[in-house]
Every structure is written in structure tokens, then in C-alpha cells.
Design an enzyme around this catalytic site. Structure first.
Site, PDB file in Angstrom:
ATOM      1  N   ASP A  47      -6.389  -2.211   3.375  1.00  0.00           N
ATOM      2  CA  ASP A  47      -6.773  -1.183   4.333  1.00  0.00           C
ATOM      3  C   ASP A  47      -7.084  -1.889   5.645  1.00  0.00           C
ATOM      4  OD1 ASP A  47      -7.369   1.407   5.161  1.00  0.00           O
ATOM      5  OD2 ASP A  47      -9.456   1.290   4.527  1.00  0.00           O
ATOM      6  N   ARG A  69       0.835  -1.206   0.000  1.00  0.00           N
ATOM      7  CA  ARG A  69       0.000   0.000   0.000  1.00  0.00           C
ATOM      8  C   ARG A  69       0.866   1.251   0.000  1.00  0.00           C
ATOM      9  NH1 ARG A  69      -5.152   1.904   3.566  1.00  0.00           N
ATOM     10  NH2 ARG A  69      -5.361   3.919   2.542  1.00  0.00           N
ATOM     11  N   ASP A 112      -8.300  -0.726   9.464  1.00  0.00           N
ATOM     12  CA  ASP A 112      -8.760   0.403  10.273  1.00  0.00           C
ATOM     13  C   ASP A 112      -9.248  -0.064  11.638  1.00  0.00           C
ATOM     14  OD1 ASP A 112      -8.404   2.427   8.339  1.00  0.00           O
ATOM     15  OD2 ASP A 112     -10.324   1.942   7.408  1.00  0.00           O
ATOM     16  N   ARG A 142      -7.085   0.650  -3.106  1.00  0.00           N
ATOM     17  CA  ARG A 142      -6.019   0.255  -2.184  1.00  0.00           C
ATOM     18  C   ARG A 142      -5.880  -1.253  -2.160  1.00  0.00           C
ATOM     19  NH1 ARG A 142      -9.363   3.284   2.088  1.00  0.00           N
ATOM     20  NH2 ARG A 142      -9.553   4.405   0.179  1.00  0.00           N
TER      21      ARG A 142
END
Length: 164
Positions: A98, A85, A100, A95
Site C-alpha cells: 500500500d 496488489r 498512500d 495487501r
């Protein structure tokens, strides 16, 4: 050391999307700093905000960790970089991986580096639906509503989410 319960969202819309997500989860567990306690189903999800891109694969997983939120963030960003990334100036763009932090215990935190709970999660079907797979009764520490209630009240502009 105190163990913390953390919900983490994972997503990808480049390459082998499901494998990218699974590899991200596996990489975190391999660090030895987190134990996987649950994982949602994987979902194919329409993009939001920036629509001119491929659909994503998303899931949410639950861990126990002794890392503080900033140590965990640093670890997740390192895993994203290792997966290839590159932070793109195009916010919400494509992307490869990811990761989070969605919830960290019932912590409410707002700094320039990190906001917990994730600031848009209550508006995102691709986050709420997988969390509901794990625990629909989890209470959002800011809105004081369970995640099933948040999902059920997303409204008409709800994003398309299909089980993978």
C-alpha cells in the site's frame, strides 16, 4: 519545474512485509521522478477497521518530486500493481503493498480520485508515529496542528504500534 515535498505512507501485511515496503520505496525512486529525502523507522502495527488479518509493517517516507498529485497517484498505483496488489472489494483488508499520499506540500485537495491530506491520517497512529520520526512539527494543512499534537491526542482507542 517546481519540486514538491510529499510524505507517502507504505504498508504491507502479506509475505515479507518489510521488504515489500522497501521495494515499493525503491521502485518509486527508480522511476527517476522522485528523490528520497527522509524515511521513518519501520513499525509493526495492529490492523484497524478490518481486524481479522495479520499485523502490518508500516513506514512513512518523504520525497521531492516534480510530478503533480495525479501523476504521482498513477505512479504509486502502478508500483502497487507491479508488486502484485489486486484491489479487493474488502476495504482495509490484507495487501501486499500500500502506497498512500499523506501530504503533498500544504495542498488541500478533494476529488473523486484523490483526497490530500489523506482523509484518515489524523486518526492513524501507524501514520502519525512514522511522520513524527521525520518531522514532528509538520503542520496539518486542514487541522492547523502539528503532527506531534495529533499523535499525542489520539485518545484511548489508539492502535498498537511497535518499532520493527
Amino acid at each position: 519545474m517546481k519540486k514538491h515535498t510529499v510524505y507517502i505512507g507504505t504498508g504491507s501485511n502479506i509475505g515479507d512485509k518489510r521488504l515489500n515496503c522497501q521495494n515499493g520505496i525503491d521502485a518509486l525512486i527508480r522511476t527517476g521522478t522522485a528523490a528520497l529525502t527522509d524515511i521513518s523507522r519501520f513499525y509493526k502495527t495492529a490492523p484497524v477497521d478490518y481486524l481479522d488479518q495479520d499485523w502490518f509493517v508500516n513506514a512513512v517516507f518523504k520525497i521531492e518530486t516534480t510530478l503533480d498529485p495525479f501523476q504521482l497517484l498513477k505512479t504509486l498505483e502502478s508500483i502497487e500493481r507491479s508488486a502484485g496488489r489486486v484491489r479487493d472489494p474488502l476495504k482495509f483488508g490484507p495487501r501486499i503493498l500500500d502506497l498512500d499520499i499523506i501530504f503533498y506540500d500544504d495542498l488541500v485537495l478533494k476529488t473523486s480520485l484523490l483526497v490530500i491530506p489523506h482523509p484518515r491520517m489524523h486518526k492513524r497512529c501507524f501514520v502519525l508515529k512514522p511522520i513524527c520520526d521525520i518531522d514532528p512539527t509538520f503542520i496539518h494543512p486542514v487541522y492547523k496542528k502539528d503532527v506531534q499534537h495529533l499523535l499525542d491526542n489520539l485518545g484511548e482507542d489508539r492502535q498498537r504500534v511497535v518499532e520493527y
